[in-house]
Design a protein around this motif. Structure first.
Motif, short mmCIF file in Angstrom:
data_model
loop_
_atom_site.label_atom_id
_atom_site.label_comp_id
_atom_site.label_asym_id
_atom_site.label_seq_id
_atom_site.Cartn_x
_atom_site.Cartn_y
_atom_site.Cartn_z
N ASP A 140 0.81 -1.22 0.00
CA ASP A 140 0.00 0.00 0.00
C ASP A 140 0.85 1.27 0.00
O ASP A 140 0.31 2.38 0.08
CB ASP A 140 -0.93 0.01 1.21
CG ASP A 140 -1.94 -1.14 1.18
OD1 ASP A 140 -2.40 -1.47 0.07
OD2 ASP A 140 -2.22 -1.70 2.26
N GLY A 141 2.16 1.10 -0.05
CA GLY A 141 3.04 2.26 -0.06
C GLY A 141 3.32 2.85 1.30
O GLY A 141 3.90 3.94 1.41
N GLU A 142 2.94 2.11 2.36
CA GLU A 142 3.21 2.57 3.72
C GLU A 142 4.53 1.97 4.21
O GLU A 142 4.91 0.87 3.82
CB GLU A 142 2.07 2.15 4.66
CG GLU A 142 0.71 2.72 4.26
CD GLU A 142 0.68 4.24 4.26
OE1 GLU A 142 1.34 4.85 5.14
OE2 GLU A 142 0.01 4.81 3.38
N GLN A 143 5.22 2.72 5.07
CA GLN A 143 6.49 2.20 5.55
C GLN A 143 6.28 0.95 6.39
O GLN A 143 5.32 0.84 7.16
CB GLN A 143 7.26 3.26 6.33
CG GLN A 143 6.70 3.65 7.67
CD GLN A 143 7.59 4.71 8.35
OE1 GLN A 143 8.17 5.57 7.71
NE2 GLN A 143 7.70 4.60 9.66
N THR A 144 7.18 0.00 6.23
CA THR A 144 7.09 -1.27 6.95
C THR A 144 7.56 -1.12 8.38
O THR A 144 8.15 -0.10 8.77
CB THR A 144 7.93 -2.33 6.24
OG1 THR A 144 9.30 -1.90 6.22
CG2 THR A 144 7.45 -2.57 4.82
N GLN A 145 7.34 -2.17 9.17
CA GLN A 145 7.83 -2.17 10.55
C GLN A 145 9.35 -2.07 10.57
O GLN A 145 9.93 -1.43 11.45
CB GLN A 145 7.38 -3.45 11.26
CG GLN A 145 7.74 -3.49 12.74
CD GLN A 145 7.20 -4.74 13.41
OE1 GLN A 145 6.66 -5.64 12.78
NE2 GLN A 145 7.34 -4.80 14.73
N TYR A 146 9.99 -2.68 9.59
CA TYR A 146 11.45 -2.61 9.48
C TYR A 146 11.90 -1.17 9.33
O TYR A 146 12.81 -0.71 10.04
CB TYR A 146 11.93 -3.44 8.29
CG TYR A 146 13.37 -3.18 7.90
CD1 TYR A 146 14.42 -3.68 8.66
CD2 TYR A 146 13.68 -2.43 6.76
CE1 TYR A 146 15.75 -3.44 8.31
CE2 TYR A 146 15.00 -2.19 6.40
CZ TYR A 146 16.02 -2.70 7.17
OH TYR A 146 17.33 -2.44 6.81
N LEU A 147 11.28 -0.42 8.41
CA LEU A 147 11.67 0.96 8.18
C LEU A 147 11.37 1.82 9.41
O LEU A 147 12.13 2.74 9.74
CB LEU A 147 10.96 1.53 6.95
CG LEU A 147 11.43 2.91 6.48
CD1 LEU A 147 12.92 2.92 6.22
CD2 LEU A 147 10.66 3.35 5.24
N THR A 148 10.28 1.51 10.11
CA THR A 148 9.95 2.23 11.33
C THR A 148 11.04 2.04 12.38
O THR A 148 11.45 2.98 13.07
CB THR A 148 8.60 1.76 11.90
OG1 THR A 148 7.56 2.04 10.96
CG2 THR A 148 8.27 2.46 13.20
N LYS A 149 11.55 0.80 12.50
CA LYS A 149 12.63 0.52 13.46
C LYS A 149 13.90 1.26 13.07
O LYS A 149 14.64 1.74 13.94
CB LYS A 149 12.88 -0.98 13.53
CG LYS A 149 11.78 -1.76 14.23
CD LYS A 149 12.12 -3.24 14.30
CE LYS A 149 11.03 -4.01 15.04
NZ LYS A 149 11.33 -5.47 15.11
N VAL A 150 14.15 1.37 11.76
CA VAL A 150 15.31 2.11 11.28
C VAL A 150 15.22 3.57 11.71
O VAL A 150 16.18 4.15 12.22
CB VAL A 150 15.44 2.01 9.75
CG1 VAL A 150 16.45 3.02 9.22
CG2 VAL A 150 15.85 0.60 9.35
N VAL A 151 14.05 4.17 11.51
CA VAL A 151 13.84 5.57 11.87
C VAL A 151 14.01 5.75 13.38
O VAL A 151 14.65 6.71 13.84
CB VAL A 151 12.45 6.06 11.42
CG1 VAL A 151 12.18 7.46 11.96
CG2 VAL A 151 12.35 6.05 9.90
N ASP A 152 13.45 4.83 14.16
CA ASP A 152 13.57 4.91 15.62
C ASP A 152 15.04 4.85 16.05
O ASP A 152 15.47 5.59 16.95
CB ASP A 152 12.79 3.78 16.28
CG ASP A 152 11.28 3.95 16.17
OD1 ASP A 152 10.84 5.08 15.86
OD2 ASP A 152 10.56 2.96 16.38
N PHE A 153 15.81 3.97 15.42
CA PHE A 153 17.22 3.82 15.75
C PHE A 153 17.98 5.11 15.45
O PHE A 153 18.78 5.58 16.26
CB PHE A 153 17.83 2.66 14.98
CG PHE A 153 19.30 2.45 15.23
CD1 PHE A 153 19.73 1.78 16.37
CD2 PHE A 153 20.26 2.93 14.34
CE1 PHE A 153 21.08 1.58 16.61
CE2 PHE A 153 21.61 2.74 14.59
CZ PHE A 153 22.03 2.06 15.72
#
Length: 256
Positions: free
Chosen positions: A135-148
């Motif tokens: 759907d073009g939404e960021q994945t949980q993986y990308l969210t973890k990257v941003v958090d890091f």
């Protein structure tokens, strides 16, 4: 130490239009860092890094930051083995965040997540972790990257504050560590700063108490203790080179 983007090649802002089909296949190959001889270290990393690296300081005025020494010559990282593995128990967060990095405006008010598209793990075949879902939404993986990276940025600011205080207390002095190459050639590792034990002893009691209260004193002692690790760096050189050492004390490895 060269620019902080030294290990990065083609850096592009992460967005769903450009990277909607991209995935990242992470691995244990650190060859991307084999030509950098020092990287920044956050203050929170001192306890983990002090057993494996020499922690020193680089920069000037308000731009002083801690760094870990990973090589004694330019373009040389002795912690990256021939097979690309990392030859230490702890990998600095600066390295672990690759291939991602925050780019900021001049005043640092806006941060943009970027990706080194030259990273060998980047692909559009679905290998590894996708950046965006169907759907073009960021994945949980990308969210973890941003958090890091946000956590890294917070620690970066705290580390800057710590170093500014040390600079105000005038405890830094230039470092020169002598070492001998396998060929017998002697060289001196320069361009870094260390905390002077004598200057540390001269700090007013109230300032010393403040450093103790905010854990700054512990960080200073970890830095001083870590200087014993210069020989660990040299042990990774072909036909092991040695740091010039006249006595059994750690101070003999470093000249000021």
């Amino acid at each position: 130490m060269a620019t902080q983007l030294l290990i990065y090649g083609q850096v592009e802002a992460v967005n769903k239009q450009r990277h909607v089909d991209w995935s990242i296949k992470a691995g244990n190959n650190y060859s991307f860092a084999k030509q950098v001889n020092s990287v920044p270290l956050m203050a929170v990393e001192f306890p983990s890094a002090a057993d494996d690296y020499s922690i020193v300081f680089a920069g000037a005025d308000d731009e002083i930051l801690p760094v870990v020494v990973m090589g004694v010559r330019e373009d040389e990282n002795l912690y990256v083995a021939e097979d690309g593995s990392w030859d230490a128990n702890y990998v600095p967060a600066f390295i672990r965040r690759y291939p991602f990095v925050f780019a900021s405006t001049d005043d640092g008010s806006t941060l943009t997540l970027c990706l080194d598209e030259n990273y060998e793990g980047c692909n559009q075949e679905g290998r590894g972790e996708r950046l965006f879902d169907a759907d073009g939404e960021q994945t949980q993986y990308l969210t973890k990257v941003v958090d890091f990276l946000q956590d890294y940025q917070s620690h970066y600011q705290r580390t800057q504050t710590f170093c500014k205080k040390l600079n105000e207390l005038d405890v830094f002095e230039d470092m020169g560590a002598k070492f001998t190459l396998p060929s017998g050639e002697e060289r001196t590792l320069t361009g870094f700063k260390v905390i002077s034990r004598e200057k540390l002893k001269a700090i007013p009691q109230e300032e010393l108490a403040a450093l103790m209260a905010n854990d700054g004193l512990e960080l200073i002692y970890l830095h001083l203790h870590s200087m014993r690790n210069l020989n660990k760096v040299l042990q990774n050189m072909p036909q092991q080179a040695t740091v010039a050492d006249d006595t059994d004390t750690a101070e003999a490895d470093v000249q000021h």
